[in-house]
Design an enzyme around this catalytic site. Structure first.
Site, PDB file in Angstrom:
ATOM      1  N   SER A 534     -19.535   9.947  30.191  1.00  0.00           N
ATOM      2  CA  SER A 534     -18.096  10.162  30.001  1.00  0.00           C
ATOM      3  C   SER A 534     -17.784  11.601  30.365  1.00  0.00           C
ATOM      4  O   SER A 534     -18.666  12.465  30.349  1.00  0.00           O
ATOM      5  CB  SER A 534     -17.719   9.903  28.535  1.00  0.00           C
ATOM      6  OG  SER A 534     -16.412  10.368  28.247  1.00  0.00           O
ATOM      7  N   TYR A 547     -18.308  11.590  19.161  1.00  0.00           N
ATOM      8  CA  TYR A 547     -18.449  10.858  20.423  1.00  0.00           C
ATOM      9  C   TYR A 547     -18.994  11.774  21.513  1.00  0.00           C
ATOM     10  O   TYR A 547     -19.915  11.407  22.256  1.00  0.00           O
ATOM     11  CB  TYR A 547     -17.083  10.288  20.821  1.00  0.00           C
ATOM     12  CG  TYR A 547     -17.072   9.532  22.125  1.00  0.00           C
ATOM     13  CD1 TYR A 547     -17.684   8.289  22.235  1.00  0.00           C
ATOM     14  CD2 TYR A 547     -16.439  10.051  23.253  1.00  0.00           C
ATOM     15  CE1 TYR A 547     -17.667   7.583  23.436  1.00  0.00           C
ATOM     16  CE2 TYR A 547     -16.414   9.359  24.456  1.00  0.00           C
ATOM     17  CZ  TYR A 547     -17.032   8.128  24.539  1.00  0.00           C
ATOM     18  OH  TYR A 547     -17.021   7.434  25.731  1.00  0.00           O
TER      19      TYR A 547
END
Length: 746
Positions: A534, A547
């Site tokens: 990501s 995250y």
């Protein structure tokens, strides 16, 4: 060796051709693009980096000023059994701090010697940062014995290291690295935050240069330190509103207990002995012995123990300096090397780090000179590459692919595309009877196999491996796509430690489990591993720190795996999308989880933030999710995943969409302070209740320019001259000050 170096850079035809096209394209653009704007940006960019390095050089040369009133302050340090933590405790005790020295064994030789060298202000406390009960006990001990002092700083120094090839390293070692080096600082920091809010103090983290760049053979350690860097960045951005500053120390290798060779050899032998016979026979004893020799050579390159003061002085400045930096890289040579390495493209980093034993500063210096030109050509090349039709490999009918996380989103869409071009697809799903998997089955041929696969469960990963092996028939496993993942959004202080653990368990360790299980099959086919990371694995956005920690660690894993798998002909590719409208970005589940985290917070934490702040956080979260690219655009990501699996000349790193590539390149290249300022837009626009209340009882600040208006300064020459038409009021001030002035201008 120099020939090998050039050969590796130019090994792919596409690299040569695309670079030439990129250079031609830049030359063509010169005729019409506004070069003044580009030139200005380029000058600012170079000047900024030069000034940043120069500032650090000057800062390192100047004497460092310490804060006053250390006698009313206390500091907690973890990992004081030896090394950096032990030496820092002695220095802080010597300048008046009350020091709480956390040790694994308070009766050990190191802690007892520390106690003998310090005053009675020093407190040895038993502290294993992997155990929440010991962290809680340490917090209560500190709170009850502070007396008239305030907790000024927490120094997260405890850590462990290991060295091993990824395929030899047991999964429990990956887990232990993350538990100590990443989750340990989270536990300690969260426990002491209420006390630090009262003092508006500091939090210091000892990370590592391997938290920025992954060196082959140290991947598990790098993963934990990458996650640590993500936590530092997120915490610093979230703590600004409280007046708590967060600092990181990023040393290279020094001769401390963590770099002792003999314990590493012993651990390495243990990992090797646990390897299956097929893995041992594939590598061979000779390779194992050469790895040990390389490890020994690397450790001999560690700076001597006498130089650990380079690190300890930076730690001291971070804790007690009057003007501390946000990020410290001890020693100027390390600052230069890290700047050059971090600025390189993935391909160039791979070449440099795979020739770690022979490359020297002259080569690094030459690469540094090519910095700007390389980035411009790299961006242009990627732009052209995205515009050209992508060629796929032939003979997909004899190949199979395993994909995790196919219940919905990217994994589901990729399975359809790969099935459509002839691959046999093993689609791993949490629930094979769910709506998404059943729709997938209906859209695909009978080559598709739905397999139950929870990447957090080793037994399910093992069962999936056996199923694939037994049903491949005459095909070979060509690729494994690590796509499964979960997300959460929360302030660090609200988020329970089990959520941090779950993020790492699914997003990071799940990727490790699946990859290690299928590596023997991939060696046979010389296939590919694809990891969906990501953009949050490069930059930490406030509110998404857990995250980001997991995705930073995935990026470290992909880098280390790619560098280790080159010898097997297995290529490793990383997909780094921004935010898209998939199940992972749906707001309602995030709100529900957020409420659950908030309800678990202690009363003092809830009252410190206040309900209004929580509501504003939810609004900021909603606004952030609205920026997600629509579901119709997920093909930007899926097409890159398809190219990584089946492309004739795939890239090592994909950042879907050119706008995201440009923004990410600019953001990542910025210094820490500028990143913090830009990313603050994602934080709530109001302050927590306790900060507002504290400010309301303070007297209003008086402007130094209130009352009589100060006359404007008029410059007539570069040197001030009294007779040069000064305004009357300023002339009077100059005359009145003349008798007391030690200097005269003529």
């Amino acid at each position: 060796m120099a020939d090998l170096f050039l050969l590796q850079i130019l090994s792919k035809r596409r690299n040569i051709v695309m670079s030439l096209i990129g250079a031609s394209f830049c030359a063509a653009l010169y005729e019409w693009i506004d070069m003044k704007i580009l030139g200005t940006l380029g000058i600012v960019y170079i000047a900024f980096h030069l000034s940043d390095l120069t500032t650090k050089l000057i800062y390192n040369c100047l004497p460092r000023q310490l804060i006053d009133n250390t006698n009313d302050k206390a500091v907690v340090i973890t990992g004081c059994d030896s090394g950096f933590g032990n030496a820092l405790a002695i220095k802080l005790d010597g300048i008046g701090f009350k020091v709480y020295a956390g040790c694994l064994d308070v009766h050990g030789v190191g802690p007892q010697e520390l106690k003998a060298k310090c005053s009675n202000r020093l407190n040895l406390i038993p502290l294993d940062i992997t155990k929440s009960d010991q962290v809680s006990a340490a917090t209560h001990l500190v709170a009850s014995t502070l007396e008239d002092r305030k907790l000024w700083a927490v120094v997260n120094n405890a850590g462990v290291s290991c060295s091993s090839e990824i395929e030899w390293c047991p999964i429990n070692i990956f887990e232990n690295m993350l538990n100590v080096n990443a989750l340990g600082p989270v536990r300690v920091t969260k426990a002491f935050l209420p006390l630090l809010r009262e003092s508006q103090g500091r939090i210091v983290f000892v990370t590592s240069l391997l938290g920025r760049v992954t060196v082959p053979g140290f991947t598990p350690y790098s993963m934990s330190k990458f996650a640590g860097v993500a936590f530092v960045d997120g915490l610093r951005r979230e703590m600004q509103k409280w007046g708590i500053s967060v600092h990181s120390i990023e040393p290279s290798s020094y001769s401390t207990n963590s770099s002792a060779v003999d314990p590493m050899y012993k651990s390495l032998k243990n990992y090797w002995d646990q390897c299956p016979d097929d893995v041992q026979s594939s590598y061979g004893k000779e390779y194992f012995e050469q790895f040990k020799e390389s490890l020994g050579a690397h450790m001999k390159g560690a700076k001597p123990a006498s130089k650990i003061t380079e690190v300890v002085d930076d730690m001291l400045d971070a804790v007690a300096g009057a003007e501390p930096l946000l990020r410290y890289i001890p020693a100027l040579d390390n600052q230069f090397i890290s700047r050059v390495l971090s600025s390189m493209s993935t391909e160039m980093q791979d070449v440099v780090l795979n020739q770690y034993e022979w490359i020297d500063m002259k080569i690094l210096g030459t690469l540094g000179i090519l910095y700007i030109a390389f980035h411009l050509s790299d961006l242009t090349t990627k732009f052209i590459y995205n515009s050209l039709p992508r060629q796929l490999i032939d003979n997909t009918n004899d190949k199979a692919v395993v994909i995790t996380g196919c219940d919905s989103g990217f994994g589901n869409a990729l399975a359809i595309k790969l099935d459509g071009i002839g691959f046999k697809v093993y689609a791993g799903c949490l629930d094979v009877r769910g709506v998404g998997p059943q729709d997938l089955k209906a859209k695909c041929s009978n080559r598709l196999n739905l397999i139950p696969l929870d990447v957090t469960k080793s037994d399910q990963v093992s069962a999936a491996t056996h199923l694939v092996v037994s049903t491949l028939d005459d095909r070979k496993l060509w690729a494994v796509v690590n796509n499964a993942g979960v997300a959460c959004s929360s302030e660090i202080e609200w988020c329970p430690i089990n959520i941090f653990e779950n993020m790492l368990e699914v997003n990071t360790l799940g990727t490790v489990r699946v990859t290690k299980a299928f590596l023997p099959l991939l060696r046979e086919s010389q296939g590919r591993v694809v990891c969906v990371a990501s953009m949050a694995g490069r930059v930490t956005v406030p509110g998404f720190t857990p995250y980001s920690m997991s995705k930073f660690a995935v990026v470290a894993f992909a880098d280390g795996l790619r560098r280790e798998m080159q010898k097997w002909g297995i290529s490793v590719h990383c997909i780094e999308p921004s935010l898209y409208s998939t199940n992972i970005s749906v707001v309602e589940p995030l709100y529900k989880s957020l409420k659950n985290y908030w309800d678990q917070c202690p009363d003092d934490v809830q009252s410190s933030y206040g309900k209004e702040y929580l509501e504003h956080f939810k609004e900021s979260l909603s606004a952030h999710m609205k920026r997600a690219k629509p579901a119709g655009k997920i093909n930007e990501v899926v097409d890159d995943m398809l190219d990584a699996v089946a492309g004739a000349e795939p890239l090592l790193r994909y950042v879907p969409a050119m706008d995201v590539q440009f923004r990410s390149r600019v953001l990542i290249s910025m210094p820490t302070e500028m990143q913090d300022h830009i990313l603050s837009q994602f934080s709530p626009k109001i302050l927590p209740a306790a900060v507002v209340a504290k400010r309301s009882i303070l007297p209003p600040l008086k402007s130094p320019y209130s009352g009589q208006k100060r006359p404007p300064l008029q410059r007539h020459m570069s040197m001030p001259v009294r007779e040069k038409n000064l305004p009357e009021t300023l002339q009077e001030q100059e005359e009145n000050a003349e008798s007391t002035s030690a200097f005269q201008f003529s």
